[in-house]
Enzyme design. Structure first.
Site: not given
Length: 159
Positions: A41, A90
């Site tokens: 990445k 979250r």
């Protein structure tokens, strides 16, 4: 000595990340921020830049260490005698994924994972979303520490 780790890519660190790290630093004697190296990445910030930014914004905590890691988080924990991983959640979608990771980590090494509910102010916040909004000229200054906002805007201007 009670130790825990807060892992992530932190590309860049947000106020949501900082909230979880701050809360962990009040519960543990030492908190390691493990900055993930993912060679497949390409991040906006290099690993050394992320580490530097995190060190700057956690310096006042006094008990936070920041290190890069590559490979399994449980190996990072074993090498440093860290029995606990602290993760912010979250939403329910975070829980589904993180529960699987927690169970795998515990099965591999006995390391426990503690889930900390995110402050509602940051429940929508992710590094990816911040980068996208900033790329299109949106104001993200209330979502990041000042030094990180400056670094992000400078990096986007360079691109």
């Amino acid at each position: 000595m009670r130790r825990a780790v807060c892992p992530g890519s932190f590309d860049p660190i947000t106020n949501g990340h900082l909230d979880i790290i701050s809360r962990a630093s009040k519960l543990y004697d030492e908190v390691y921020v493990a900055v993930m190296i993912n060679k497949s990445k390409q991040g906006l910030f290099g690993i050394d830049e992320r580490i530097d930014l995190i060190r700057q914004v956690t310096a006042d905590f006094g008990n936070v260490q920041v290190e890069a890691f590559h490979g399994l988080l449980v190996d990072f924990c074993k090498q440093r005698d860290i029995p606990a991983i602290v993760k912010g959640l979250r939403a329910v979608s975070d829980f589904d994924y993180e529960l699987q990771m927690a169970q795998m980590n515990n099965g591999l090494s006995g390391v426990e994972t503690l889930f900390v509910p995110t402050n509602p102010t940051y429940s929508f916040l992710s590094s990816s979303l911040v980068k996208e909004v900033a790329t299109w000229g949106g104001d993200v200054s209330h979502l990041l520490p000042d030094v990180v906002t400056e670094a992000l805007l400078r990096r986007l201007r360079e691109k």
